[in-house]
Scaffold this active site. Structure first.
Site, short mmCIF file in Angstrom:
data_model
loop_
_atom_site.label_atom_id
_atom_site.label_comp_id
_atom_site.label_asym_id
_atom_site.label_seq_id
_atom_site.Cartn_x
_atom_site.Cartn_y
_atom_site.Cartn_z
CG HIS A 90 -0.43 0.05 2.54
ND1 HIS A 90 0.51 -0.82 3.01
CD2 HIS A 90 -0.69 0.91 3.56
CE1 HIS A 90 0.80 -0.52 4.26
NE2 HIS A 90 0.10 0.54 4.62
CG HIS A 116 -0.24 4.28 4.92
ND1 HIS A 116 -0.99 3.45 5.71
CD2 HIS A 116 -0.97 5.43 4.76
CE1 HIS A 116 -2.14 4.05 6.01
NE2 HIS A 116 -2.16 5.24 5.45
CG ASP A 134 4.70 2.91 7.26
OD1 ASP A 134 3.77 3.32 6.54
OD2 ASP A 134 4.54 2.00 8.11
CG HIS A 135 4.22 0.06 3.99
ND1 HIS A 135 4.24 -1.28 4.28
CD2 HIS A 135 3.73 0.67 5.10
CE1 HIS A 135 3.77 -1.47 5.51
NE2 HIS A 135 3.45 -0.30 6.02
CG HIS A 175 -4.30 -0.27 6.52
ND1 HIS A 175 -4.08 -0.28 7.87
CD2 HIS A 175 -3.27 0.45 5.98
CE1 HIS A 175 -2.98 0.41 8.13
NE2 HIS A 175 -2.48 0.87 7.00
CG HIS A 224 3.81 -2.78 10.27
ND1 HIS A 224 2.93 -2.11 11.08
CD2 HIS A 224 4.03 -1.96 9.20
CE1 HIS A 224 2.62 -0.94 10.50
NE2 HIS A 224 3.27 -0.83 9.37
ZN LIG Z 1 2.72 0.56 7.87
ZN LIG Z 2 -0.38 1.49 6.55
#
Ligand SMILES: [Zn+2]
Ligand SMILES: [Zn+2]
Length: 301
Positions: free
Chosen positions: A60, A62, A64-65, A137, A265
């Site tokens: 996804h 976001h 942090d990814h 999510h 995570h």
């Molecule tokens: Zn994350």
């Molecule tokens: Zn996320």
């Protein structure tokens, strides 16, 4: 296939854990699953080679990814990576990547393909079948079920010798062809070769709360990689932020009868409480590992 964890923390980097990044090292090529900021720095401490990466799977969008992706793609070019690379991810990935590369004047010396997937899509890449399912999510997030290639059966040498066939190129024919001929007589090859072994299955989920699609992806997998951002006592926070707890990960592992669970995570709030965290996971599903940065894990041989 070999997995090399590059980042196992949630949200922001800590001294102990970088943000999400995972390398899947296959016999000839390497894939990345998510590429949070600093993933390419983490790679420097491992045997993972940017030039060998032919696919990146983004769970996804976001930050942090994905915030490490433009930097990684540029470095791969600077290191003379010339093989085409395909980035798979949710809608919006193409626009973001193209804008970022254009605005920063980044020119890649290889062909970059961006494929935006949707729930239920299936892909074939480097002999593996990848099924994509949408999870639950705060932001569209997906999980992958990766099925490795079938391993061919081996020759039953005793049975072949019993026919009076000496070793030679015909042994290869028996393994590869449906039928073979010896001294004018035809035989069915499958009588002389063991059953093929099905490919190993690895389920890798993006950020998610428990949901039916997670169960479908994980069903009977050899390995499930599941987020466990929070411990069970913080379950209301997990719900609020669209994440899972330790026990929710182990509950899915049990319900799907997976062989091995790796949780990742993990929130930085558990720094210093690693034993307590691990205990909560392992006591509920003993075949579990709490991922740490640079953990290596091999599935199959
Ligand atoms: Zn994350
Ligand atoms: Zn996320």
């Amino acid at each position: 296939m070999k997995l090399q964890f590059l980042g196992t923390g949630s949200g922001m980097p800590s001294k102990q854990r970088n943000v999400s990044g995972l390398a899947l090292v296959l016999p000839k090529v390497t894939w990345l699953i998510d590429c949070g900021e600093g993933t390419q720095h983490q790679m420097l401490y491992t045997k993972v080679k940017p030039r060998k990466v032919t696919a990146v799977w983004v769970t996804h969008l976001h930050g942090d990814h994905v915030f490490g992706l433009p930097g990684f793609l540029s470095t791969r070019s600077a290191l003379d990576g010339t093989e085409p690379l395909t980035v798979y991810g949710p809608k919006g990935l193409k626009k973001w990547l193209e804008a970022t590369l254009r605005v920063t004047g980044s020119h890649l010396g290889y062909e970059l393909n961006v494929i935006e997937f949707t729930d239920g899509d299936t892909f074939e890449q480097d002999g593996h079948i990848i099924t994509v399912r949408k999870l639950e999510h705060r932001f569209p997030s997906y999980g992958f079920r990766i099925q490795g290639p079938e391993k061919p059966g081996t020759l039953c040498v005793d049975r072949v010798r019993a026919l009076g066939i000496p070793s030679g190129p015909i042994y290869k024919t028996i393994k590869e062809e449906e039928r073979f001929e010896y001294e004018g007589k035809w035989y069915d090859s499958k009588e002389y070769v063991t059953e093929p072994t099905p490919g190993k299955v690895v389920a890798i989920l993006g950020d998610t709360t428990p949901c039916e699609n997670a169960r479908i992806l994980a069903e009977g997998a050899d390995l499930l990689i599941h987020e466990a951002t929070f411990m069970e006592s913080e379950q209301p926070l997990a719900r609020k932020y669209g994440h899972s707890t330790t026990r929710e990960a182990t509950t899915l592992a049990k319900a799907s009868a997976v062989n091995q669970l790796i949780v990742t995570h993990i929130s930085a709030r558990y720094v210093g409480r690693e034993e307590e965290f691990e205990q909560e996971v392992v006591s509920d599903f003993p075949s579990s590992i709490v991922a740490t940065d640079f953990l290596e894990y091999t599935v199959g041989d």
